[in-house]
Design an enzyme around this catalytic site. Structure first.
Site, PDB file in Angstrom:
ATOM      1  CG  ASP A 177      -0.352   0.147   2.532  1.00 31.38           C
ATOM      2  OD1 ASP A 177       0.891   0.290   2.596  1.00 31.38           O
ATOM      3  OD2 ASP A 177      -1.094   0.179   3.527  1.00 31.38           O
ATOM      4  CB  CYS A 191       0.746  -2.551   4.976  1.00 32.23           C
ATOM      5  SG  CYS A 191       0.715  -3.684   6.374  1.00 32.23           S
ATOM      6  CB  THR A 228       2.191  -2.534  11.161  1.00 29.08           C
ATOM      7  OG1 THR A 228       0.986  -3.064  10.564  1.00 29.08           O
ATOM      8  CG2 THR A 228       1.906  -1.178  11.781  1.00 29.08           C
ATOM      9  CG  HIS A 240      10.133 -24.260  12.954  1.00 31.07           C
ATOM     10  ND1 HIS A 240      10.140 -24.205  14.330  1.00 31.07           N
ATOM     11  CD2 HIS A 240      11.383 -24.661  12.592  1.00 31.07           C
ATOM     12  CE1 HIS A 240      11.327 -24.577  14.785  1.00 31.07           C
ATOM     13  NE2 HIS A 240      12.108 -24.837  13.747  1.00 31.07           N
ATOM     14  CG  HIS A 242       8.850 -28.181  11.808  1.00 29.85           C
ATOM     15  ND1 HIS A 242       8.442 -27.614  12.991  1.00 29.85           N
ATOM     16  CD2 HIS A 242      10.175 -28.407  11.930  1.00 29.85           C
ATOM     17  CE1 HIS A 242       9.479 -27.490  13.801  1.00 29.85           C
ATOM     18  NE2 HIS A 242      10.544 -27.965  13.177  1.00 29.85           N
TER      19      HIS A 242
HETATM   20  C1  RB5 Z   1      -2.124   2.640   6.441  1.00 33.73           C
HETATM   21  O1  RB5 Z   1      -2.167   3.874   7.053  1.00 33.73           O
HETATM   22  C2  RB5 Z   1      -1.823   1.548   7.473  1.00 33.73           C
HETATM   23  O2  RB5 Z   1      -2.920   1.374   8.319  1.00 33.73           O
HETATM   24  C3  RB5 Z   1      -1.468   0.259   6.778  1.00 33.73           C
HETATM   25  O3  RB5 Z   1      -0.366   0.471   5.966  1.00 33.73           O
HETATM   26  C4  RB5 Z   1      -1.076  -0.924   7.653  1.00 33.73           C
HETATM   27  O4  RB5 Z   1      -0.073  -0.571   8.566  1.00 33.73           O
HETATM   28  C5  RB5 Z   1      -2.139  -1.686   8.269  1.00 33.73           C
HETATM   29  O5  RB5 Z   1      -1.917  -2.733   8.893  1.00 33.73           O
END
Ligand code: RB5
Length: 150
Positions: free
Chosen positions: A8, A65, A67, A98, A133
């Site tokens: 994203d 993304c 996180t 694993h 595994h």
């Molecule tokens: C976008 O702002 C953010 O929410 C997305 O990139 C991600 O981190 C969601 O898990």
């Protein structure tokens, strides 16, 4: 080996960097977007890569993304996908050895690009250990069956 990559807006710069670095290592990379930086919804891009694996267009996926969490939640909704959000090379090693993970998810707002590259290389070059595994991964596959859905 074919790698699908997507992000994203929060993972865009890291995706562009990783795409080129991974290609330099000899992997074939298919970019499922985004192609220009714009605000999008990460589930749409997790879906593209997950379906790419299901259709055997690619062997592994990398989703980025902010996180890595949202991409991982979404990718794991698709049958046959085992997505692992990795923050270290040890995460990546064990996700492959694993869990036979086939999608790596990364947090573009959490880790630096050199670490992300090392994590990606570890993920792509590590083999599934099988043995005990395999029994556990087969149990994961059984959990995907329709009778477990409510
Ligand atoms: C976008 O702002 C953010 O929410 C997305 O990139 C991600 O981190 C969601 O898990």
């Amino acid at each position: 080996m074919k790698i699908g990559i997507a992000s994203d807006h929060a993972g865009f710069e890291l995706k562009e960097y990783l795409k080129e670095q991974i290609k330099k290592q000899g992997y074939e990379v298919i970019d499922y977007g985004i192609s220009v930086k714009k605000v999008v919804d990460y589930p749409d891009y997790a879906e593209k890569v997950a379906k790419g694996i299901q259709k055997k267009e690619i062997d592994f996926g990398i989703l980025i993304c902010g996180t890595g969490i949202g991409m991982s939640i979404c990718a794991n909704k698709f049958k046959g996908i085992r997505a692992a959000r990795c923050c270290s090379t040890y995460d990546a090693l064990l996700a492959r050895e694993h869990n036979d993970a086939n999608v790596l998810t990364l947090g573009g707002r959490l880790i630096g690009k050199e670490l992300a590259f090392e994590i990606s290389l570890t993920f792509l070059s590590t083999h599934f250990t099988k043995g005990r595994h395999l029994r556990r991964v087969n149990k994961i596959k059984k959990l995907e069956n329709v009778e477990n859905q409510y």
